[in-house]
Design an enzyme around this catalytic site. Structure first.
Site, PDB file in Angstrom:
ATOM      1  CD  GLU A   1      -3.053  -0.994   0.138  1.00 47.37           C
ATOM      2  OE1 GLU A   1      -3.068   0.010  -0.598  1.00 47.37           O
ATOM      3  OE2 GLU A   1      -3.869  -1.933   0.013  1.00 47.37           O
TER       4      GLU A   1
ATOM      5  NE  ARG B   1      -3.901   2.727  -0.957  1.00 47.76           N
ATOM      6  CZ  ARG B   1      -5.165   2.579  -0.603  1.00 47.76           C
ATOM      7  NH1 ARG B   1      -5.911   3.622  -0.316  1.00 47.76           N
ATOM      8  NH2 ARG B   1      -5.710   1.383  -0.525  1.00 47.76           N
TER       9      ARG B   1
ATOM     10  CG  ASP C   1      -5.352  -7.652  -7.764  1.00 44.83           C
ATOM     11  OD1 ASP C   1      -4.305  -7.874  -7.167  1.00 44.83           O
ATOM     12  OD2 ASP C   1      -6.285  -6.973  -7.276  1.00 44.83           O
TER      13      ASP C   1
ATOM     14  CD  GLU D   1     -10.566  -2.397  -8.780  1.00 47.41           C
ATOM     15  OE1 GLU D   1     -11.765  -2.167  -8.459  1.00 47.41           O
ATOM     16  OE2 GLU D   1      -9.617  -2.170  -8.000  1.00 47.41           O
TER      17      GLU D   1
ATOM     18  CB  THR E   1      -1.841  -1.310  -9.333  1.00 51.59           C
ATOM     19  OG1 THR E   1      -3.070  -2.038  -9.376  1.00 51.59           O
ATOM     20  CG2 THR E   1      -1.366  -1.161  -7.897  1.00 51.59           C
TER      21      THR E   1
HETATM   22  C1  DMJ Z   1      -6.361   0.149  -5.171  1.00 55.95           C
HETATM   23  O1  DMJ Z   1      -5.602   0.475  -4.067  1.00 55.95           O
HETATM   24  C2  DMJ Z   1      -5.521  -0.472  -6.261  1.00 55.95           C
HETATM   25  O2  DMJ Z   1      -6.209  -0.418  -7.469  1.00 55.95           O
HETATM   26  C3  DMJ Z   1      -5.175  -1.920  -5.967  1.00 55.95           C
HETATM   27  O3  DMJ Z   1      -4.501  -2.518  -7.049  1.00 55.95           O
HETATM   28  C4  DMJ Z   1      -6.405  -2.702  -5.658  1.00 55.95           C
HETATM   29  N1  DMJ Z   1      -7.268  -2.079  -4.685  1.00 55.95           N
HETATM   30  C5  DMJ Z   1      -7.535  -0.678  -4.744  1.00 55.95           C
HETATM   31  C6  DMJ Z   1      -8.773  -0.277  -5.522  1.00 55.95           C
HETATM   32  O4  DMJ Z   1      -9.809  -1.141  -5.540  1.00 55.95           O
END
Ligand code: DMJ
Length: 457
Positions: free
Chosen positions: A79, A83, A212, A346, A432
């Site tokens: 995370e 982020r 994912d 998503e 992501t």
């Molecule tokens: C986000 O923090 C990112 O997209 C991560 O890859 C998956 N979860 C959340 C959004 O759903």
């Protein structure tokens, strides 16, 4: 929508990680090891590309004066990377402001001890002060999670680019090498791996949660390397072939979906998280084998269509956290516990990519349906909130404006309705968390490799 979400965050939760829009206060949580301002870091690039310059300047000033990286708490490596590292990197690349560069390099350095394991596969949790790391209590047998240690590559390669220190790239290349060599059941990558032995711990495979973004980072590593990272390319297309052979299913009603795999048994469930894969397969279509290109584009469109169906089949026109294809239903949640929507991006992310790739107007129409549903059911007096059950219009709000709503959901919507030359896919890849990172045209590592070669010749 961005201004409304931001203004309320600023008013009620400034400096905290997220806004609680019903109780009008801030949330800190325990994901970021004592780091603060997750919504600010996640919003910098969105504010900037939207031209919300007063808001962007407030965010930048907060980073300068208040982003304290000397915290001593337990953070999720994943995370913090997607982020904070991702957010600061893209803010630097978009604006050239030195403060973002110095902060991200300082933070990158603090993450390095997480790789001090027998295999170099990092554990999930790191104390940002002491550098001690350990595995999540819920992960079986002290294992590390594929989607966590497999979602560092893009950011770490850019840390090397900015610092000219190869160590970051070495750390993620080591992960790559281990994953490339290890035996894979049916060519699939299970979600749990031991950082001690380097072996799989369980045979659960998923394109949704836990797996994912590992797949996403393979194809994006290839694209970000200006298509020079041939190992990433091979691993991505091999993995996609295994996914197609083992997980991709067609429902009786004709919907294509990705099932989950548990030691050879299929669970006919698709998570909202797995809906990013429409976009992923779309952006990878063009570099697949020539005879597969159209097929990949079709598959991407089919998956995106299925995810749209999970939205249209609900009363709120927002999709559930997970939907199933058994027990009589199709693309609907059967369990109460799967009915929530927490402002995730998503599905909209896949609309954005598919729009850019095909310009089929249906993707903008679907995006607009989502805007209307968000406005109707998730907007509250002081921000946006997730909802507990997408199947009732008498909504119950969860009192949380997630930082990824500002970083991803609203950015992807904005891009969906913008011209293609705003952050063109030929020049940028999105991490992501939707933080844009530039494609590296002529990397220092490539230069070094060439120099080494010249020297040895
Ligand atoms: C986000 O923090 C990112 O997209 C991560 O890859 C998956 N979860 C959340 C959004 O759903």
């Amino acid at each position: 929508m961005m201004k409304f979400a931001w203004d309320n965050y600023k008013r009620y939760a400034w400096g905290k990680n997220e806004l609680r829009p019903l109780t009008r206060n801030g949330h800190i949580g325990n994901m970021f090891g004592g780091l603060r301002g997750a919504s600010i870091i996640d919003s910098l690039d969105t504010l900037y590309i939207m031209g919300l310059m007063d808001e962007y300047n407030d965010a930048k000033e907060w980073v300068k004066a208040n982003l304290d990286l000397n915290s001593n708490g337990e953070a999720s490596l994943f995370e913090v990377n997607i982020r904070y590292v991702g957010g600061l990197l893209s803010a630097y690349y978009l604006t050239g402001e030195e403060v973002f560069k110095s902060k991200v390099l300082e933070l990158g350095d603090k993450l390095l001890p997480a790789f001090n394991t027998p295999t170099g596969i990092p554990r999930g949790v790191i104390n940002l002060g002491s550098g001690t790391s350990w595995s999540w209590g819920w992960a079986s047998a002290g294992s590390s999670i594929l989607a966590e240690f497999g979602t560092l590559h893009l950011e770490f390669v850019h840390l090397t680019e900015l610092s000219r220190n190869p160590i970051y790239t070495e750390k993620v290349m080591n992960i790559r090498k281990l994953l490339s060599k290890i035996e894979k059941p049916h060519g699939l990558y299970p979600n749990f791996l031991s950082p001690v032995s380097g072996n799989w711990v369980q045979h659960h495979v998923s394109i949704g949660g836990l797996g994912d973004s590992f797949y996403e980072y393979l194809i994006k590593s290839f694209l970000m390397s200006d298509k020079t990272d041939s190992d990433a390319k091979k691993m991505y297309y091999d993995a996609l072939e295994a996914i197609e052979a083992n997980l991709v299913q067609k429902s009786p009603g004709g919907l294509t979906y990705m099932a989950e795999w548990r030691g050879g048994i299929l669970d006919h469930k698709m998570g909202h998280l797995a809906c990013f894969s429409g976009g992923m397969i779309g952006i990878g279509a063009d570099d697949g084998a020539p005879e597969k290109r159209q097929h990949y584009l079709d598959l991407a469109a089919e998956i995106t269509h299925t995810c749209h169906e999970s939205y249209t089949r609900s009363a709120t026109k927002l999709g559930p956290e997970a939907f199933r294809f058994d027990g009589g239903g199709e693309a609907t949640a059967t369990r109460l516990s799967d009915r929530y929507y927490i402002l995730r991006p998503e599905v909209i992310e896949s609309y954005m990519y598919m729009w850019r790739l095909t310009h089929d107007p249906k993707y903008r129409e679907w995006g607009w349906e989502a805007v209307e549903a968000l406005e109707q059911h998730c907007r509250v007096e002081s921000g946006f909130s997730g909802i507990r059950d997408v199947y009732t219009t008498a909504v119950s709000h969860d009192n949380m404006q997630q930082s990824f709503f500002l970083s991803e959901t609203l950015k992807y919507l904005y891009l969906l309705f913008s011209d293609d030359d705003l952050l063109p896919l030929e020049d940028w890849v999105f991490n992501t968390e939707a933080h844009p990172l530039p494609i590296i045209r002529n990397s220092c590592l490539q230069n070094e490799a060439t120099q080494d070669k010249t020297v040895s010749e």
